[in-house]
Design a protein around this motif. Structure first.
Motif, PDB file in Angstrom:
ATOM      1  N   ALA A 162       0.846  -1.211   0.000  1.00 49.36           N
ATOM      2  CA  ALA A 162       0.000   0.000   0.000  1.00 49.36           C
ATOM      3  C   ALA A 162       0.869   1.244   0.000  1.00 49.36           C
ATOM      4  O   ALA A 162       0.617   2.192  -0.761  1.00 49.36           O
ATOM      5  CB  ALA A 162      -0.918  -0.012   1.219  1.00 49.36           C
ATOM      6  N   ALA A 163       1.910   1.236   0.847  1.00 52.20           N
ATOM      7  CA  ALA A 163       2.800   2.408   0.906  1.00 52.20           C
ATOM      8  C   ALA A 163       3.519   2.598  -0.422  1.00 52.20           C
ATOM      9  O   ALA A 163       3.675   3.724  -0.910  1.00 52.20           O
ATOM     10  CB  ALA A 163       3.813   2.223   2.032  1.00 52.20           C
ATOM     11  N   GLN A 174       2.498   1.586  -3.395  1.00 49.86           N
ATOM     12  CA  GLN A 174       1.531   2.052  -4.398  1.00 49.86           C
ATOM     13  C   GLN A 174       1.299   3.551  -4.264  1.00 49.86           C
ATOM     14  O   GLN A 174       1.229   4.279  -5.257  1.00 49.86           O
ATOM     15  CB  GLN A 174       0.204   1.309  -4.234  1.00 49.86           C
ATOM     16  CG  GLN A 174       0.194  -0.061  -4.888  1.00 49.86           C
ATOM     17  CD  GLN A 174      -1.142  -0.756  -4.693  1.00 49.86           C
ATOM     18  OE1 GLN A 174      -1.852  -0.472  -3.739  1.00 49.86           O
ATOM     19  NE2 GLN A 174      -1.458  -1.671  -5.579  1.00 49.86           N
ATOM     20  N   ASN A 175       1.197   3.996  -3.029  1.00 47.85           N
ATOM     21  CA  ASN A 175       0.962   5.424  -2.800  1.00 47.85           C
ATOM     22  C   ASN A 175       2.151   6.261  -3.253  1.00 47.85           C
ATOM     23  O   ASN A 175       1.982   7.348  -3.809  1.00 47.85           O
ATOM     24  CB  ASN A 175       0.638   5.683  -1.328  1.00 47.85           C
ATOM     25  CG  ASN A 175      -0.748   5.178  -0.973  1.00 47.85           C
ATOM     26  OD1 ASN A 175      -1.493   4.757  -1.850  1.00 47.85           O
ATOM     27  ND2 ASN A 175      -1.085   5.196   0.294  1.00 47.85           N
ATOM     28  N   GLN A 176       3.359   5.737  -3.015  1.00 45.45           N
ATOM     29  CA  GLN A 176       4.551   6.451  -3.494  1.00 45.45           C
ATOM     30  C   GLN A 176       4.554   6.523  -5.019  1.00 45.45           C
ATOM     31  O   GLN A 176       4.911   7.540  -5.615  1.00 45.45           O
ATOM     32  CB  GLN A 176       5.816   5.733  -3.024  1.00 45.45           C
ATOM     33  CG  GLN A 176       6.166   6.020  -1.568  1.00 45.45           C
ATOM     34  CD  GLN A 176       7.345   5.201  -1.096  1.00 45.45           C
ATOM     35  OE1 GLN A 176       7.917   4.437  -1.862  1.00 45.45           O
ATOM     36  NE2 GLN A 176       7.697   5.358   0.160  1.00 45.45           N
ATOM     37  N   ILE A 184       1.987   6.503  -6.949  1.00 44.40           N
ATOM     38  CA  ILE A 184       0.968   7.473  -7.392  1.00 44.40           C
ATOM     39  C   ILE A 184       1.517   8.895  -7.275  1.00 44.40           C
ATOM     40  O   ILE A 184       1.371   9.706  -8.199  1.00 44.40           O
ATOM     41  CB  ILE A 184      -0.323   7.306  -6.560  1.00 44.40           C
ATOM     42  CG1 ILE A 184      -1.026   6.006  -6.969  1.00 44.40           C
ATOM     43  CG2 ILE A 184      -1.257   8.486  -6.761  1.00 44.40           C
ATOM     44  CD1 ILE A 184      -2.221   5.646  -6.124  1.00 44.40           C
ATOM     45  N   ASP A 185       2.190   9.189  -6.146  1.00 42.16           N
ATOM     46  CA  ASP A 185       2.790  10.523  -5.984  1.00 42.16           C
ATOM     47  C   ASP A 185       3.803  10.797  -7.085  1.00 42.16           C
ATOM     48  O   ASP A 185       3.845  11.877  -7.681  1.00 42.16           O
ATOM     49  CB  ASP A 185       3.482  10.627  -4.610  1.00 42.16           C
ATOM     50  CG  ASP A 185       2.477  10.853  -3.494  1.00 42.16           C
ATOM     51  OD1 ASP A 185       1.365  11.338  -3.793  1.00 42.16           O
ATOM     52  OD2 ASP A 185       2.793  10.528  -2.333  1.00 42.16           O
ATOM     53  N   MET A 196       2.122  11.376 -10.400  1.00 38.76           N
ATOM     54  CA  MET A 196       1.511  12.709 -10.455  1.00 38.76           C
ATOM     55  C   MET A 196       2.576  13.773 -10.770  1.00 38.76           C
ATOM     56  O   MET A 196       2.344  14.692 -11.551  1.00 38.76           O
ATOM     57  CB  MET A 196       0.836  13.044  -9.125  1.00 38.76           C
ATOM     58  CG  MET A 196      -0.367  12.187  -8.807  1.00 38.76           C
ATOM     59  SD  MET A 196      -1.812  12.544  -9.809  1.00 38.76           S
ATOM     60  CE  MET A 196      -2.419  14.012  -9.010  1.00 38.76           C
ATOM     61  N   GLN A 198      -4.960  14.825 -19.361  1.00 36.55           N
ATOM     62  CA  GLN A 198      -4.207  14.698 -18.106  1.00 36.55           C
ATOM     63  C   GLN A 198      -5.071  14.032 -17.035  1.00 36.55           C
ATOM     64  O   GLN A 198      -4.590  13.193 -16.261  1.00 36.55           O
ATOM     65  CB  GLN A 198      -3.741  16.081 -17.635  1.00 36.55           C
ATOM     66  CG  GLN A 198      -2.811  16.010 -16.430  1.00 36.55           C
ATOM     67  CD  GLN A 198      -2.172  17.337 -16.105  1.00 36.55           C
ATOM     68  OE1 GLN A 198      -2.327  18.312 -16.832  1.00 36.55           O
ATOM     69  NE2 GLN A 198      -1.449  17.381 -15.013  1.00 36.55           N
ATOM     70  N   ASN A 199      -6.338  14.393 -17.039  1.00 37.43           N
ATOM     71  CA  ASN A 199      -7.271  13.801 -16.072  1.00 37.43           C
ATOM     72  C   ASN A 199      -7.415  12.296 -16.314  1.00 37.43           C
ATOM     73  O   ASN A 199      -7.394  11.491 -15.370  1.00 37.43           O
ATOM     74  CB  ASN A 199      -8.616  14.500 -16.220  1.00 37.43           C
ATOM     75  CG  ASN A 199      -9.529  14.215 -15.063  1.00 37.43           C
ATOM     76  OD1 ASN A 199     -10.377  13.347 -15.173  1.00 37.43           O
ATOM     77  ND2 ASN A 199      -9.363  14.913 -13.961  1.00 37.43           N
ATOM     78  N   THR A 253      -4.344  10.529 -15.208  1.00 37.01           N
ATOM     79  CA  THR A 253      -4.294  10.438 -13.743  1.00 37.01           C
ATOM     80  C   THR A 253      -5.149   9.269 -13.264  1.00 37.01           C
ATOM     81  O   THR A 253      -4.737   8.520 -12.366  1.00 37.01           O
ATOM     82  CB  THR A 253      -4.785  11.746 -13.101  1.00 37.01           C
ATOM     83  OG1 THR A 253      -4.012  12.821 -13.615  1.00 37.01           O
ATOM     84  CG2 THR A 253      -4.633  11.707 -11.598  1.00 37.01           C
ATOM     85  N   GLU A 255      -3.914   6.065 -11.173  1.00 41.06           N
ATOM     86  CA  GLU A 255      -4.505   5.625  -9.905  1.00 41.06           C
ATOM     87  C   GLU A 255      -4.865   4.146  -9.959  1.00 41.06           C
ATOM     88  O   GLU A 255      -4.680   3.406  -8.993  1.00 41.06           O
ATOM     89  CB  GLU A 255      -5.769   6.438  -9.610  1.00 41.06           C
ATOM     90  CG  GLU A 255      -5.461   7.865  -9.202  1.00 41.06           C
ATOM     91  CD  GLU A 255      -6.690   8.751  -9.315  1.00 41.06           C
ATOM     92  OE1 GLU A 255      -7.799   8.219  -9.485  1.00 41.06           O
ATOM     93  OE2 GLU A 255      -6.529   9.976  -9.262  1.00 41.06           O
TER      94      GLU A 255
END
Lengths: 223, 255
Positions: free
Chosen positions: B14-15, B17-19, B21-22, B25, B169-170, B173, B177
């Motif tokens: 999870a961590a 995946q979140n990294q 995503i950041d 972005m 871009q949307n 994104t 995600e």
């Protein structure tokens, strides 16, 4: 009471204590995990709030007026550039001053009205882009929140086993204590000179396993 | 105790995946708003050359242990590229491109329309007349209106492009995600950005002064008809000073 019995009792007591401590450790670890998860979610929530606030600030009347003014000014500048540098207009027959003034006034009025409409278009575009951007950021934060949330049950499950080592030791000690107790009782029956533990119930004698059993029927005494 | 490994893995995943995503972005922002990103994703099983400079996903040069660490994460690139981004200047240029395309055609059509109108006035003996002044005034307004239209169309096209870029871009994104795969998303973003940056064909501009010519011709015809019915005009035209009926069939004249 032998030393075995006292030792067993002590071991059982410590074992029970360890088991209680293990349960407390489990609860504490689960609390910590839940608190960490809440903190992480709160951090994401704060980020989301900032994104929403930034977006909302761009939806105010002053922001709209700024967007419209920018669009209007850009349009006016483009009209002036095109109409001022028009090669064809330089080849026009000169109008008399009155007609020229009338024409200029009409063109200026038309430019101003059209530029104002362009200002509304600019505002609409700015809002759409701003909303898309906020949607992207909120979507990413929501996804991150979901990722953390999905892992939480497994983290809680792990936390619920935090006291397993203590619990195992407690169970071991309790078992040891029980065994020691049993051994103590067993051993008590073997001590020379010790009387058999008998409990008269309804005319029968119950013998402890360690008590000496009657060897023959002849030993049985009738009431 | 049996759940420890699985929960560790889940939390780490999870961590991670979140990294990702950041990271994705940031890459998307760098591509669409201008900046540097790493290109040429290296396979984690590839060996590293200690003398070579590698690049992070955001295009920062990395070497040694940092490079090895990124390689293990599947986030190490062999090169970097800088994208200009879709800045206000880019969109202004897009609008200007349309103006540059359409305005010469407008000017050419204007010249032709003006000549035709002048010929008609000359045929009617109305050169340097009030009628010519009126025609010039009307044509000048029509020209200004068409120039305004060209500027508006250019702006509209630039705004449409800006909206398309924003929507792309949307969408990327959303893809990021769902996949948590920044390198794939960045590649898609680079392709999309290249597509948006490429010049596109403009639609034909058509006849700018068609309406004006039709209206002017109709008005001229109406004026001529009205003049034919105007006794003063007929008197002037025919030099007729007497009473009675004018020598024009169907037209009665009362002095």
């Amino acid at each position: 009471m032998g030393i075995e019995f006292l030792g067993g009792l002590a071991a059982a007591a410590i074992g029970t204590g360890l088991s209680i401590a293990a349960t407390q450790e489990d609860a504490s670890a689960m609390n910590r995990t839940a608190q960490n998860a809440l903190n992480e979610q709160a951090a994401l929530q704060n980020k989301s709030t900032r994104v929403a606030q930034t977006s909302a600030q761009q939806s105010t009347l002053p922001a709209a007026q700024k967007s419209m003014a920018t669009g209007q000014q850009n349009a006016q500048a483009q009209y002036a550039q095109l109409q001022g540098a028009s090669p064809a207009s330089t080849g026009l027959t000169a109008l008399d001053p009155v007609r020229q003034q009338q024409t200029s006034d009409i063109i200026n009025q038309s430019n101003a009205a059209s530029a104002r409409l362009q200002g509304y278009n600019q505002w609409s575009l700015d809002q759409a882009l701003k909303d898309l951007q906020a949607k992207e950021q909120l979507g990413a934060l929501s996804q991150q929140s979901g990722n953390l949330q999905a892992a939480l049950p497994l983290e809680l499950q792990q936390a619920s086993h935090a006291g397993d080592a203590l619990g195992l030791a407690g169970t071991g000690l309790s078992t040891l204590g029980s065994l020691a107790g049993l051994y103590s009782v067993y051993n008590t029956g073997r001590i020379p000179g010790a009387t058999a533990a008998t409990v008269p119930v309804s005319g029968f004698n119950f013998y402890s396993p360690q008590a000496q059993m009657p060897s023959t029927y002849g030993d049985i005494q009738t009431p | 105790m049996g759940g420890s490994n699985s929960s560790d893995t889940a939390a780490q995943l999870a961590a991670q995946q979140n990294q990702q995503i950041d990271l994705g972005m940031q890459q998307l922002n760098n591509i669409f708003s201008g900046g540097t990103i790493g290109t040429g994703l290296l396979d984690p099983s590839a060996g590293l050359n200690p003398n070579q400079t590698y690049y992070s996903p955001t295009g920062a040069p990395v070497t040694g242990a940092a490079a090895q660490n990124l390689l293990g994460l599947g986030d190490l690139y062999s090169s970097e590229t800088t994208t200009p981004g879709f800045t206000p200047a880019f969109y202004q240029q897009r609008a200007q491109d349309y103006v540059n395309y359409a305005n010469p055609q407008l000017q050419q059509q204007f010249g032709q329309t003006q000549r035709n109108a002048n010929y008609q006035l000359a045929d009617a003996g109305l050169q340097n007349s009030g009628a010519q002044q009126s025609m010039q005034q009307s044509l000048q307004q029509a020209l200004a209106q068409q120039e305004q239209g060209i500027a508006n169309t250019g702006t509209q096209q630039a705004q449409n492009l800006q909206q398309s870029v924003g929507q792309e871009q949307n969408a990327l994104t959303a893809q990021l995600e769902a996949s948590a795969n920044p390198s794939a998303t960045a590649q898609s973003a680079l392709n999309a950005a290249a597509g948006f940056s490429a010049p596109s064909a403009f639609a034909p501009v058509g006849n700018f002064f068609g309406n004006w010519s039709n209206l002017y011709q109709a008005q001229s015809a109406a004026n001529q008809q009205a003049n034919l019915l105007n006794p003063a005009f007929l008197q002037t035209l025919l030099g007729y000073r007497g009473g009675g009926t004018a020598p024009v069939p169907g037209v009665s004249y009362e002095p």
